[in-house]
Design an enzyme around this catalytic site. Structure first.
Site, PDB file in Angstrom:
ATOM      1  N   ASN A 143     -10.026   3.511   3.493  1.00  0.00           N
ATOM      2  CA  ASN A 143     -10.204   3.340   1.814  1.00  0.00           C
ATOM      3  C   ASN A 143     -10.997   2.945   1.396  1.00  0.00           C
ATOM      4  O   ASN A 143     -11.719   3.709   0.385  1.00  0.00           O
ATOM      5  CB  ASN A 143      -8.605   2.704   1.701  1.00  0.00           C
ATOM      6  CG  ASN A 143      -8.619   2.811  -0.298  1.00  0.00           C
ATOM      7  OD1 ASN A 143      -8.117   3.585  -0.157  1.00  0.00           O
ATOM      8  ND2 ASN A 143      -8.127   1.226  -0.126  1.00  0.00           N
TER       9      ASN A 143
ATOM     10  N   GLU B 126       0.832  -1.088  -0.187  1.00  0.00           N
ATOM     11  CA  GLU B 126      -0.070   0.312   0.622  1.00  0.00           C
ATOM     12  C   GLU B 126       0.130   1.178  -0.371  1.00  0.00           C
ATOM     13  O   GLU B 126       0.657   2.503  -0.699  1.00  0.00           O
ATOM     14  CB  GLU B 126      -1.239   0.350   1.259  1.00  0.00           C
ATOM     15  CG  GLU B 126      -1.791  -0.908   1.398  1.00  0.00           C
ATOM     16  CD  GLU B 126      -2.638  -1.122  -0.373  1.00  0.00           C
ATOM     17  OE1 GLU B 126      -2.907  -0.044  -0.799  1.00  0.00           O
ATOM     18  OE2 GLU B 126      -2.826  -2.346  -1.277  1.00  0.00           O
TER      19      GLU B 126
ATOM     20  N   TRP C 240       1.990   1.906  -3.690  1.00  0.00           N
ATOM     21  CA  TRP C 240       0.449   2.043  -4.441  1.00  0.00           C
ATOM     22  C   TRP C 240       1.028   3.572  -4.112  1.00  0.00           C
ATOM     23  O   TRP C 240       0.403   5.003  -4.943  1.00  0.00           O
ATOM     24  CB  TRP C 240      -0.477   2.206  -3.980  1.00  0.00           C
ATOM     25  CG  TRP C 240      -1.110   1.515  -4.443  1.00  0.00           C
ATOM     26  CD1 TRP C 240      -1.841  -0.320  -4.087  1.00  0.00           C
ATOM     27  CD2 TRP C 240      -1.729   1.149  -5.916  1.00  0.00           C
ATOM     28  NE1 TRP C 240      -1.725  -1.133  -5.088  1.00  0.00           N
ATOM     29  CE2 TRP C 240      -2.376  -0.822  -5.940  1.00  0.00           C
ATOM     30  CE3 TRP C 240      -2.312   1.894  -6.948  1.00  0.00           C
ATOM     31  CZ2 TRP C 240      -2.954  -0.825  -6.790  1.00  0.00           C
ATOM     32  CZ3 TRP C 240      -2.709   1.310  -8.285  1.00  0.00           C
ATOM     33  CH2 TRP C 240      -2.694  -0.073  -7.629  1.00  0.00           C
TER      34      TRP C 240
ATOM     35  N   TRP D 108      -8.860   8.828  -7.895  1.00  0.00           N
ATOM     36  CA  TRP D 108     -10.130   8.873  -8.441  1.00  0.00           C
ATOM     37  C   TRP D 108     -10.214   8.254 -10.211  1.00  0.00           C
ATOM     38  O   TRP D 108     -10.862   7.911 -10.384  1.00  0.00           O
ATOM     39  CB  TRP D 108     -10.136  10.492  -8.698  1.00  0.00           C
ATOM     40  CG  TRP D 108     -10.268  11.397  -6.793  1.00  0.00           C
ATOM     41  CD1 TRP D 108      -9.824  12.005  -6.409  1.00  0.00           C
ATOM     42  CD2 TRP D 108     -11.998  10.804  -7.208  1.00  0.00           C
ATOM     43  NE1 TRP D 108     -11.113  12.034  -4.767  1.00  0.00           N
ATOM     44  CE2 TRP D 108     -12.423  11.869  -5.669  1.00  0.00           C
ATOM     45  CE3 TRP D 108     -13.576  10.933  -7.765  1.00  0.00           C
ATOM     46  CZ2 TRP D 108     -13.659  11.593  -5.056  1.00  0.00           C
ATOM     47  CZ3 TRP D 108     -14.825  10.776  -7.381  1.00  0.00           C
ATOM     48  CH2 TRP D 108     -14.753  11.113  -5.496  1.00  0.00           C
TER      49      TRP D 108
ATOM     50  N   TRP E 239     -20.551  13.730 -19.581  1.00  0.00           N
ATOM     51  CA  TRP E 239     -20.894  13.891 -18.054  1.00  0.00           C
ATOM     52  C   TRP E 239     -22.099  14.506 -16.912  1.00  0.00           C
ATOM     53  O   TRP E 239     -22.423  15.549 -18.428  1.00  0.00           O
ATOM     54  CB  TRP E 239     -20.442  14.072 -16.457  1.00  0.00           C
ATOM     55  CG  TRP E 239     -17.664  13.990 -17.086  1.00  0.00           C
ATOM     56  CD1 TRP E 239     -17.133  14.197 -18.211  1.00  0.00           C
ATOM     57  CD2 TRP E 239     -17.598  12.891 -16.193  1.00  0.00           C
ATOM     58  NE1 TRP E 239     -16.212  13.243 -17.854  1.00  0.00           N
ATOM     59  CE2 TRP E 239     -16.500  12.422 -16.871  1.00  0.00           C
ATOM     60  CE3 TRP E 239     -18.033  11.495 -15.464  1.00  0.00           C
ATOM     61  CZ2 TRP E 239     -16.041  11.339 -16.326  1.00  0.00           C
ATOM     62  CZ3 TRP E 239     -17.346  10.854 -14.674  1.00  0.00           C
ATOM     63  CH2 TRP E 239     -16.136  10.095 -15.396  1.00  0.00           C
TER      64      TRP E 239
ATOM     65  N   TRP F  54     -15.476  12.758 -12.402  1.00  0.00           N
ATOM     66  CA  TRP F  54     -14.286  12.458 -11.323  1.00  0.00           C
ATOM     67  C   TRP F  54     -13.472  14.177 -10.684  1.00  0.00           C
ATOM     68  O   TRP F  54     -13.816  14.492 -10.133  1.00  0.00           O
ATOM     69  CB  TRP F  54     -13.413  11.590 -11.745  1.00  0.00           C
ATOM     70  CG  TRP F  54     -12.981  11.923 -12.577  1.00  0.00           C
ATOM     71  CD1 TRP F  54     -12.801  12.043 -13.832  1.00  0.00           C
ATOM     72  CD2 TRP F  54     -11.091  12.044 -12.514  1.00  0.00           C
ATOM     73  NE1 TRP F  54     -11.337  12.148 -14.488  1.00  0.00           N
ATOM     74  CE2 TRP F  54     -10.775  12.782 -14.225  1.00  0.00           C
ATOM     75  CE3 TRP F  54     -10.350  12.857 -11.213  1.00  0.00           C
ATOM     76  CZ2 TRP F  54      -9.502  13.127 -14.148  1.00  0.00           C
ATOM     77  CZ3 TRP F  54      -8.997  13.649 -12.154  1.00  0.00           C
ATOM     78  CH2 TRP F  54      -8.205  13.638 -13.169  1.00  0.00           C
TER      79      TRP F  54
HETATM   80  P1  FAD Z   1      -2.976   2.460   5.319  1.00  0.00           P
HETATM   81  O1  FAD Z   1      -3.868   1.126   4.350  1.00  0.00           O
HETATM   82  O2  FAD Z   1      -2.095   1.573   6.742  1.00  0.00           O
HETATM   83  O3  FAD Z   1      -2.207   2.228   4.094  1.00  0.00           O
HETATM   84  C1  FAD Z   1      -0.805   3.034   4.179  1.00  0.00           C
HETATM   85  C2  FAD Z   1      -0.354   4.492   3.097  1.00  0.00           C
HETATM   86  O4  FAD Z   1      -0.040   3.639   2.032  1.00  0.00           O
HETATM   87  C3  FAD Z   1      -1.175   5.037   3.557  1.00  0.00           C
HETATM   88  O5  FAD Z   1      -0.625   5.896   4.658  1.00  0.00           O
HETATM   89  C4  FAD Z   1      -0.748   5.992   2.408  1.00  0.00           C
HETATM   90  O6  FAD Z   1      -0.214   7.076   2.098  1.00  0.00           O
HETATM   91  C5  FAD Z   1      -0.167   4.835   1.446  1.00  0.00           C
HETATM   92  N1  FAD Z   1      -1.635   3.953   0.662  1.00  0.00           N
HETATM   93  C6  FAD Z   1      -3.097   3.068   1.199  1.00  0.00           C
HETATM   94  N2  FAD Z   1      -3.798   3.307  -0.060  1.00  0.00           N
HETATM   95  C7  FAD Z   1      -3.466   3.827  -0.839  1.00  0.00           C
HETATM   96  C8  FAD Z   1      -3.730   4.416  -1.941  1.00  0.00           C
HETATM   97  N3  FAD Z   1      -4.512   3.284  -2.996  1.00  0.00           N
HETATM   98  N4  FAD Z   1      -2.965   5.221  -3.499  1.00  0.00           N
HETATM   99  C9  FAD Z   1      -2.147   5.578  -2.472  1.00  0.00           C
HETATM  100  N5  FAD Z   1      -1.657   5.582  -1.071  1.00  0.00           N
HETATM  101  C10 FAD Z   1      -1.832   4.544  -0.982  1.00  0.00           C
HETATM  102  N6  FAD Z   1      -4.467   9.388  -0.009  1.00  0.00           N
HETATM  103  C11 FAD Z   1      -3.686   9.958   0.816  1.00  0.00           C
HETATM  104  O7  FAD Z   1      -3.192   9.660   0.933  1.00  0.00           O
HETATM  105  N7  FAD Z   1      -3.863  11.578  -0.528  1.00  0.00           N
HETATM  106  C12 FAD Z   1      -5.484  11.128  -0.619  1.00  0.00           C
HETATM  107  O8  FAD Z   1      -6.275  12.677  -1.329  1.00  0.00           O
HETATM  108  C13 FAD Z   1      -6.304   9.725  -1.380  1.00  0.00           C
HETATM  109  N8  FAD Z   1      -7.446  10.509  -2.152  1.00  0.00           N
HETATM  110  C14 FAD Z   1      -7.437   9.468  -2.583  1.00  0.00           C
HETATM  111  C15 FAD Z   1      -9.110   9.819  -3.078  1.00  0.00           C
HETATM  112  C16 FAD Z   1      -9.467   8.562  -3.789  1.00  0.00           C
HETATM  113  C17 FAD Z   1     -10.830   8.733  -4.413  1.00  0.00           C
HETATM  114  C18 FAD Z   1      -9.471   6.872  -3.454  1.00  0.00           C
HETATM  115  C19 FAD Z   1      -9.721   6.077  -3.752  1.00  0.00           C
HETATM  116  C20 FAD Z   1      -8.428   6.865  -2.313  1.00  0.00           C
HETATM  117  C21 FAD Z   1      -7.467   7.827  -2.267  1.00  0.00           C
HETATM  118  N9  FAD Z   1      -6.461   7.614  -1.605  1.00  0.00           N
HETATM  119  C22 FAD Z   1      -6.040   8.602  -1.047  1.00  0.00           C
HETATM  120  C23 FAD Z   1      -5.734   6.522  -0.834  1.00  0.00           C
HETATM  121  C24 FAD Z   1      -5.681   6.053   0.844  1.00  0.00           C
HETATM  122  O9  FAD Z   1      -7.499   5.742   0.692  1.00  0.00           O
HETATM  123  C25 FAD Z   1      -5.180   6.339   1.414  1.00  0.00           C
HETATM  124  O10 FAD Z   1      -3.928   7.085   1.328  1.00  0.00           O
HETATM  125  C26 FAD Z   1      -5.840   5.370   3.071  1.00  0.00           C
HETATM  126  O11 FAD Z   1      -7.386   5.503   2.886  1.00  0.00           O
HETATM  127  C27 FAD Z   1      -5.030   6.202   3.829  1.00  0.00           C
HETATM  128  O12 FAD Z   1      -5.170   5.670   5.172  1.00  0.00           O
HETATM  129  P2  FAD Z   1      -4.194   4.643   6.152  1.00  0.00           P
HETATM  130  O13 FAD Z   1      -3.355   5.568   6.321  1.00  0.00           O
HETATM  131  O14 FAD Z   1      -4.976   3.788   7.243  1.00  0.00           O
HETATM  132  O15 FAD Z   1      -4.126   3.528   4.710  1.00  0.00           O
END
Ligand code: FAD
Length: 489
Positions: free
Chosen positions: A350, A284, A287, A391, A315, A368
């Site tokens: 997420n 993650e 990602w 997005w 849209w 989006w």
């Molecule tokens: P954990 O599951 O603990 O993951 C650890 C770290 O991995 C996160 O803190 C984050 O830095 C990174 N990470 C995890 N999933 C993703 C992902 N899909 N994409 C990129 N990095 C990821 N994340 C943001 O940091 N900023 C945003 O503006 C953002 N906008 C999003 C918009 C949409 C529509 C979606 C679907 C996802 C978005 N995310 C964003 C990704 C993700 O939702 C969040 O990073 C995550 O929910 C943060 O929670 P956590 O720290 O508990 O994640």
């Protein structure tokens, strides 16, 4: 010779930490430092926060950094002007910073560097916020990756630089009184008014979050001890505390991915049963790396469809539906719970981000970019690369995206990932007396059962603003145009 003692400016940006901070370590090794943070204004894409929610985080993060480093000086304005003036007034012969990767920020940094060098000031930048800088990773043909799995295989196989310790014996440049008056005028954090007021919708956020380096470490520590076990299976469950919630800390660089990788690797080496969870957690983080890789190589990721065929998507312009979505009043409980969690805490899980984004794009057929804008305004972890990639992934228009025709059914998603309705109950309290079988879709529940739970659709909770089946069909009709421009007739 000059290296034995030289004053240098350390420009803090999205690296609001003292540990594992290469620019700081380098400057400290040379002599007294002048630590600064500059609030940038009127410079789209380079300023320090994306929206109102994040401004709140920045305020508290700077407060935390200032208490660890009381000599941190705050300025407001154009970095190139402030840095060169400051260097002139203090005799600093170098400016050091850690790199940022948004394309606009890179351009600005290049210009700043040229200007400072023209004034005879040394500039050096360092890698500090990604495991792999975007230009260092290439596929077999020497091109940027477009698919996550091979990208991550290539990154995770590398040796990450080990985190640097916090420099001890920091020497701080002493501003003589007369110089202080003629140097650029420092600001007071309170004068920046970064916290929302009238209304103060961040009122309770300190109950949920502790911005700053110590808060980031406490969060990581808690996650490793109480959330990592089971992460692979439970990370999709918004009703469970199994994700790290490190995203805002990472955005502001209060913790680095190298530190996270180091601590996670240590945990899984100590307890091999954690290996699978640790690998999933690191992927993650991968990602996040991938999103920055994409944004670097496709600077318009936040503005344009990666797949240009999506430019044909028809849209809807529907402000009423957009507002219902923003307020968490769509009539679909999992979507509404997510949007209210976002508004009330500056965060959304997420899985729920994916469902809520999908609902906006596919059920409401709203562009989006409208949703992305709202997230940037309200998320504490708002991040141009992660948000745009997220997005576009949901829209199907991005690199390695979820196919557009896979349309989430919000009710099925809710039943699967919040099976007892615990998450919905928390954020939609007006539904809390519905039982676990009914709470995901009150519109399917007989009126008398609704009445027993105190729910009156259209009064205490909205009637769905769209019908799932009709919305699905209309989304697919729109998608036909993406696949084939002649489909619209
Ligand atoms: P954990 O599951 O603990 O993951 C650890 C770290 O991995 C996160 O803190 C984050 O830095 C990174 N990470 C995890 N999933 C993703 C992902 N899909 N994409 C990129 N990095 C990821 N994340 C943001 O940091 N900023 C945003 O503006 C953002 N906008 C999003 C918009 C949409 C529509 C979606 C679907 C996802 C978005 N995310 C964003 C990704 C993700 O939702 C969040 O990073 C995550 O929910 C943060 O929670 P956590 O720290 O508990 O994640």
């Amino acid at each position: 010779m000059g290296e034995s003692c030289m004053n240098s400016i350390v420009w803090f940006r999205q690296d609001l930490r003292l540990c594992d901070n290469p620019a700081l370590v380098h400057a400290a090794s040379l002599g007294p430092i002048i630590p600064v943070f500059i609030l940038e204004e009127n410079s789209p894409g380079t300023h320090s926060f994306s929206g109102t929610a994040q401004a709140w985080w920045l305020h508290h993060s700077l407060q935390a950094l200032s208490s660890d480093l009381p000599e941190l000086r705050l300025f407001r304005g154009r970095p190139e002007e402030i840095l060169s003036e400051l260097a002139k007034k203090t005799g600093a012969n170098a400016v050091f910073w850690n790199r940022r990767y948004e394309p606009v920020a890179i351009e600005r940094d290049k210009k700043t560097k040229t200007l400072l060098c023209d004034h005879g000031i040394e500039v050096q930048s360092f890698a500090a916020s990604l495991l792999a800088e975007p230009w260092t990773i290439k596929n077999g043909s020497g091109l940027p990756f477009k698919v996550f799995t091979p990208y991550w295989r290539s990154v995770r196989g590398r040796r990450f630089q080990p985190p640097l310790p916090r420099p001890d014996n920091l020497r701080i440049y002493n501003f003589p009184h007369d110089t202080r008056s003629s140097a650029p005028t420092p600001s007071r954090l309170e004068d920046w008014q970064l916290c929302p007021r009238n209304p103060d919708w961040a009122e309770n956020w300190l109950d949920h979050w502790t911005p700053g380096e110590a808060g980031a470490f406490a969060r990581l520590d808690h996650f490793i001890n109480a959330g990592l076990r089971g992460y692979a299976a439970l990370r999709d469950r918004p009703d469970r505390p199994n994700t790290s919630r490190l995203s805002a800390h990472l955005h502001f660089g209060e913790i680095s991915p190298m530190q996270i990788a180091h601590v996670t690797a240590f945990a899984s080496q100590t307890d091999p049963l954690l290996e699978e969870d640790a690998a999933k957690f690191m992927s993650e983080i991968g990602w996040r790396e991938f999103a920055h890789h994409l944004h670097f190589h496709f600077p318009d990721l936040d503005k344009k469809n990666w797949k240009t065929t999506f430019d044909r998507y028809p849209w809807n312009k529907d402000d009423e539906a957009l507002n219902a979505w923003k307020k968490g009043l769509t009539g679909y409980p999992i979507v509404d719970a997510g949007m209210r969690e976002l508004w009330q805490t500056g965060f959304m899980h997420n899985r729920v981000r994916m469902v809520a984004a999908s609902f906006l794009i596919k059920h409401l057929r709203i562009d989006w970019r409208e949703g992305a804008r709202w997230f940037l305004e309200t998320l504490l972890d708002a991040d141009l690369a992660n948000n745009s990639a997220g997005w576009q992934w949901v829209a199907g228009s991005g690199a390695d995206a979820s196919p557009y025709f896979r349309i989430f059914n919000p009710t099925t998603q809710a039943r699967k990932f919040d099976p007892e309705g615990t998450y919905i109950r928390k954020w939609c309290p007006e539904l809390s007396d519905l039982d676990g079988a009914s709470i995901h879709a009150p519109f399917e529940v007989p009126l008398d059962a609704l009445a027993r739970a105190g729910v009156v659709l259209g009064r205490t909770y909205p009637v769905p603003i769209v019908d799932h089946r009709e919305a699905r069909k209309s989304a697919l009709d729109g998608y036909a145009l993406v696949k084939d421009p002649a489909a619209g007739g």
